[in-house]
Design a protein around this motif. Structure first.
Motif, mmCIF file in Angstrom:
data_model
loop_
_atom_site.group_PDB
_atom_site.id
_atom_site.type_symbol
_atom_site.label_atom_id
_atom_site.label_comp_id
_atom_site.label_asym_id
_atom_site.label_seq_id
_atom_site.Cartn_x
_atom_site.Cartn_y
_atom_site.Cartn_z
ATOM 1 N N LYS A 27 0.850 -1.178 0.000
ATOM 2 C CA LYS A 27 0.000 0.000 0.000
ATOM 3 C C LYS A 27 0.894 1.238 0.000
ATOM 4 C CE LYS A 27 -0.617 -0.257 5.062
ATOM 5 N NZ LYS A 27 -1.614 -0.345 6.161
ATOM 6 N N ARG A 28 0.379 2.307 -0.559
ATOM 7 C CA ARG A 28 1.131 3.551 -0.551
ATOM 8 C C ARG A 28 1.032 4.187 0.837
ATOM 9 N NH1 ARG A 28 1.242 8.582 -4.886
ATOM 10 N NH2 ARG A 28 2.996 9.651 -3.865
ATOM 11 N N VAL A 29 2.126 4.773 1.282
ATOM 12 C CA VAL A 29 2.187 5.426 2.588
ATOM 13 C C VAL A 29 2.873 6.778 2.428
ATOM 14 C CG1 VAL A 29 2.177 3.276 3.926
ATOM 15 C CG2 VAL A 29 4.356 4.254 3.155
ATOM 16 N N PRO A 30 2.668 7.701 3.367
ATOM 17 C CA PRO A 30 3.317 9.008 3.267
ATOM 18 C C PRO A 30 4.837 8.890 3.397
ATOM 19 C CG PRO A 30 1.473 9.081 4.810
ATOM 20 C CD PRO A 30 1.720 7.642 4.505
ATOM 21 N N CYS A 31 5.554 9.705 2.639
ATOM 22 C CA CYS A 31 7.001 9.830 2.804
ATOM 23 C C CYS A 31 7.267 10.853 3.904
ATOM 24 C CB CYS A 31 7.658 10.301 1.513
ATOM 25 S SG CYS A 31 7.519 9.145 0.136
ATOM 26 N N GLN A 32 8.204 10.554 4.763
ATOM 27 C CA GLN A 32 8.533 11.446 5.875
ATOM 28 C C GLN A 32 10.039 11.659 5.928
ATOM 29 O OE1 GLN A 32 6.701 9.218 9.095
ATOM 30 N NE2 GLN A 32 4.866 10.488 9.011
ATOM 31 N N PRO B 113 -12.445 -2.907 0.297
ATOM 32 C CA PRO B 113 -12.424 -2.086 1.514
ATOM 33 C C PRO B 113 -11.111 -1.316 1.638
ATOM 34 C CG PRO B 113 -11.863 -4.347 2.037
ATOM 35 C CD PRO B 113 -12.211 -4.330 0.573
ATOM 36 N N CYS B 114 -11.106 -0.371 2.542
ATOM 37 C CA CYS B 114 -9.938 0.472 2.770
ATOM 38 C C CYS B 114 -9.195 -0.026 4.012
ATOM 39 C CB CYS B 114 -10.374 1.927 2.938
ATOM 40 S SG CYS B 114 -9.002 3.089 3.098
ATOM 41 N N ASP B 115 -7.890 -0.199 3.907
ATOM 42 C CA ASP B 115 -7.101 -0.692 5.039
ATOM 43 C C ASP B 115 -6.545 0.499 5.815
ATOM 44 O OD1 ASP B 115 -5.498 -1.914 6.835
ATOM 45 O OD2 ASP B 115 -4.087 -2.769 5.408
ATOM 46 N N VAL B 116 -7.131 0.781 6.951
ATOM 47 C CA VAL B 116 -6.681 1.909 7.780
ATOM 48 C C VAL B 116 -5.778 1.427 8.920
ATOM 49 C CG1 VAL B 116 -8.694 3.315 7.259
ATOM 50 C CG2 VAL B 116 -8.766 1.754 9.215
#
Length: 258
Positions: A132-137, A251-254
């Motif tokens: 899944k895509r995640v924010p870059c920090q 569904p959305c994986d939170v």
């Protein structure tokens, strides 16, 4: 009627919009230098990204270069070999093999493994994963611009974007003299590199159009390049991108993979 259809579409999209869509695919691996010196144009600078955990992505993720710098969390599906957390990678190259969504640096692939299982994962060659895509920090690091060697002041300017935070894509770039309302559009040369032959004089400001939420927004960096900007140098933009773009899935994986 048109207004009703627009409203209905927005409701449907809102119901399926997600910033954590999980995808299932296969990944392979290669030498770290192969993905660092890739189509995004980061070169040796990529070795300093994310501990060197890098990836080449298929064209649907690479998006003609807009996907350069995007971060993804990837984990293999075999709990005997891999952790539940998996590993985070940064896109630095284009993967032209449609049999896999990603080709990872060998260190990134081994980082998914349980303790002592790294070589076993490498031996698989092709690994079944979910991602899944995640924010870059980037801690204490703003978005930066590197002036490329192909620049020829005052006739041509090419810049490469580095340390792009958030979960977005830069889809447009304009440049202007600081304090001027006269903006010149830049074009994507390749990967993370943008250029223009309409180079304003004096110190330069930039504005970036990025994907955000359900559409997009503009990020304004008011003082970036000095009047005497030089090729090969990296300049702090003074801003960082923290926005999150949405996908459509259900569904959305939170959940947080740990």
């Amino acid at each position: 009627m048109a207004l009703f259809l627009c409203f209905l579409f927005s409701l449907i999209f809102s119901a399926t919009a997600c910033n954590r869509c999980v995808h299932h695919a296969k990944v392979a691996y290669t030498q770290q230098s192969a993905v660092s010196n890739g189509a995004c144009g980061y070169g040796s600078l990529a070795l300093g990204f994310n501990g060197g955990y890098l990836a080449a992505a298929v064209s649907s993720i690479y998006k003609g270069g807009a996907g350069c710098g995007a971060c993804f969390q990837i984990r293999c599906k075999d709990p005997n070999l891999c952790t539940k957390r998996g590993t985070k990678v940064i896109v630095t190259d284009l993967n032209q093999n449609n049999q896999t969504d990603f080709v990872l640096s060998s260190s990134a692939l081994m980082a998914m493994a349980n303790k002592g299982k790294g070589q076993d994962v490498l031996k698989l060659g092709l690994v079944h994963v979910e991602y899944k895509r995640v924010p870059c920090q980037y801690r204490n690091q703003n978005l930066a611009l590197r002036v490329e060697e192909m620049s020829q002041k005052p006739y041509y300017l090419a810049v490469k974007f580095l340390y792009q935070g958030g979960q977005t894509e830069i889809v447009g770039v304009d440049v202007a003299q600081v304090g001027s309302p006269n903006w010149s559009s830049m074009r994507r040369n390749y990967g993370a590199v943008w250029g223009t032959n309409q180079v304003p004089t004096g110190p330069l400001q930039f504005r970036m159009m990025v994907t955000s939420g359900y559409d997009g927004k503009t990020i304004w960096a008011q003082h970036v390049l000095p009047d005497d900007w030089k090729n090969g140098l990296i300049y702090d933009s003074g801003v960082q991108i923290t926005d999150i773009a949405q996908e459509g899935c259900s569904p959305c994986d939170v959940s947080s993979w740990k």
